[in-house]
Design an enzyme around this catalytic site. Structure first.
Site, mmCIF file in Angstrom:
data_model
loop_
_atom_site.group_PDB
_atom_site.id
_atom_site.type_symbol
_atom_site.label_atom_id
_atom_site.label_comp_id
_atom_site.label_asym_id
_atom_site.label_seq_id
_atom_site.Cartn_x
_atom_site.Cartn_y
_atom_site.Cartn_z
ATOM 1 N N CYS A 194 0.875 -1.178 0.000
ATOM 2 C CA CYS A 194 0.000 0.000 0.000
ATOM 3 C C CYS A 194 0.913 1.228 0.000
ATOM 4 C CB CYS A 194 -0.894 -0.003 1.233
ATOM 5 S SG CYS A 194 0.043 0.125 2.759
ATOM 6 N N HIS B 34 6.045 -5.362 8.265
ATOM 7 C CA HIS B 34 6.033 -6.735 8.768
ATOM 8 C C HIS B 34 6.469 -7.685 7.664
ATOM 9 C CE1 HIS B 34 3.074 -5.223 11.949
ATOM 10 N NE2 HIS B 34 4.241 -5.393 12.503
ATOM 11 N N CYS C 206 1.311 6.821 8.371
ATOM 12 C CA CYS C 206 0.472 6.882 7.174
ATOM 13 C C CYS C 206 -0.605 7.950 7.384
ATOM 14 C CB CYS C 206 -0.181 5.520 6.941
ATOM 15 S SG CYS C 206 -1.393 5.554 5.608
ATOM 16 N N HIS D 47 -2.091 -4.276 18.967
ATOM 17 C CA HIS D 47 -1.453 -3.788 17.732
ATOM 18 C C HIS D 47 -0.967 -2.353 17.938
ATOM 19 C CE1 HIS D 47 -0.927 -2.611 13.530
ATOM 20 N NE2 HIS D 47 -0.898 -3.903 13.240
ATOM 21 N N GLU E 93 -0.734 0.181 15.953
ATOM 22 C CA GLU E 93 -1.616 1.257 15.453
ATOM 23 C C GLU E 93 -2.717 1.554 16.471
ATOM 24 O OE1 GLU E 93 -3.508 0.685 11.530
ATOM 25 O OE2 GLU E 93 -5.255 1.666 12.389
ATOM 26 N N CYS F 14 -9.029 1.581 5.940
ATOM 27 C CA CYS F 14 -8.441 2.342 4.828
ATOM 28 C C CYS F 14 -8.815 1.738 3.470
ATOM 29 C CB CYS F 14 -6.929 2.441 4.985
ATOM 30 S SG CYS F 14 -6.051 0.934 4.595
ATOM 31 N N SER G 126 1.960 -9.932 10.047
ATOM 32 C CA SER G 126 1.155 -8.977 9.277
ATOM 33 C C SER G 126 -0.337 -9.217 9.506
ATOM 34 C CB SER G 126 1.486 -9.112 7.788
ATOM 35 O OG SER G 126 0.511 -8.467 7.011
HETATM 36 S S1 SF4 Z 1 -3.548 2.700 6.869
HETATM 37 FE FE1 SF4 Z 1 -3.847 1.468 5.017
HETATM 38 S S2 SF4 Z 1 -2.667 2.576 3.468
HETATM 39 FE FE2 SF4 Z 1 -1.942 3.292 5.442
HETATM 40 S S3 SF4 Z 1 -0.193 1.978 5.973
HETATM 41 FE FE3 SF4 Z 1 -2.002 1.061 6.910
HETATM 42 S S4 SF4 Z 1 -2.701 -0.443 5.398
HETATM 43 FE FE4 SF4 Z 1 -1.332 0.968 4.331
#
Ligand code: SF4
Length: 289
Positions: free
Chosen positions: A12, A40, A95, A123, A125, A193, A221
């Site tokens: 991506c 990952h 991102c 995770h 994120e 996303c 991943s």
């Molecule tokens: S949010 Fe989506 S586009 Fe951005 S790094 Fe993660 S998977 Fe990739």
């Protein structure tokens, strides 16, 4: 046997851009430390390590005066100030689509919503998103995680960027039903996303057209795991592999059509290598889905 590739798969833009930033720095002779794996994918991690882009688990591991990169997954808001206080220079490769989720979490808390995040609490994120909510967001995987929880007057649901779209839709429906029944205002913000949505849709279409799906991506991943899950939900046998040697020839016995997909952090070279090994088991030339 015939090999068919999903029409949307692999890198991506968020991961690609993050890799390019640290790769350019490393190639120019600058040592960079990334807070967790930038991607990952073990092959890329090895390649980056050779040009002095090293993975660390925390800012304390980084020598004072060095450069530390926040990965595409993002980080809690206080990380940058903590790193700078330690004398580090911070490069942010978060991102933009993750930044959008972080901003949603922050804004919703300011607007006095109780924030729910659909995702994996462990995770990176999601930890960052919770950080942007000031630690107030509650991470859930299902309605069961809300048992005994008393909602406030306003509730908002957002998602980790790589969540399973179908499951998010189902959870959203259940949450809206439950909250409306309790007289609570509820807001759903779809923060999965677009690359994730496109890849999940593509693997579902692919799975309907093949006998087996091979999803290529690092063991860690999350988005690759979800591609496997989506293929299985379509009733198709699916496996996740990190490299060609993970393939087992007996998976392909009595198989006519093989579908290939790949996670957001899988480079084209690994996809090609895996496909070549499958072909060595007797598959014909690739076709596009
Ligand atoms: S949010 Fe989506 S586009 Fe951005 S790094 Fe993660 S998977 Fe990739």
């Amino acid at each position: 046997m015939e090999i068919v590739r999903a029409h949307s798969m692999g890198f991506c833009f968020g991961v690609r851009d993050a890799i390019e930033i640290v790769r350019d720095l490393g190639a120019s002779g600058t040592t960079v430390y990334t807070l967790g794996a930038i991607v990952h994918n073990p092959q890329i991690a090895e390649e980056l390590d050779k040009i002095n882009v090293h993975v660390v688990d925390g800012i304390d591991e980084v020598p004072v005066g060095s450069i530390i990169a926040i990965t595409a997954h993002g980080s809690p808001p206080d990380l940058q100030s903590k790193a700078e206080a330690r004398g580090l220079k911070v490069i942010d490769t978060t991102c933009p689509l993750v930044t959008r989720i972080q901003k949603s979490a922050y804004d919703l808390v300011q607007q006095r919503y109780s924030v729910l995040v659909y995702g994996d609490a462990n995770h990176k994120e999601v930890k960052g998103i919770v950080g942007w909510s000031g630690g107030k967001a509650r991470v859930i995987r299902s309605m069961q995680d809300l048992e005994g929880w008393e909602p406030t007057r306003r509730v908002a649901l957002i998602s980790q960027s790589t969540s399973n779209v179908e499951k998010f839709i189902a959870l959203s429906r259940d949450l809206v039903g439950d909250m409306v029944a309790r007289g609570v205002e509820v807001r759903i913000i779809n923060t999965i996303c677009k690359p994730t949505k496109d890849r999940q849709l593509a693997v579902r279409e692919l799975a309907q057209d093949v006998d087996i799906v091979i999803a290529i991506g690092g063991e860690a991943s999350a988005n690759t795991r979800k591609l496997v899950q989506a293929a299985k939900e379509e009733g198709t046998r699916a496996y996740q592999v990190e490299r060609p040697s993970d393939l087992h020839s007996d998976w392909f016995e009595d198989v006519d059509r093989i579908g290939i997909t790949a996670g957001a952090s899988t480079p084209d070279s690994v996809i090609d290598d895996v496909e070549a090994r499958i072909r060595s088991f007797g598959a014909l030339q690739p076709a596009l889905a």
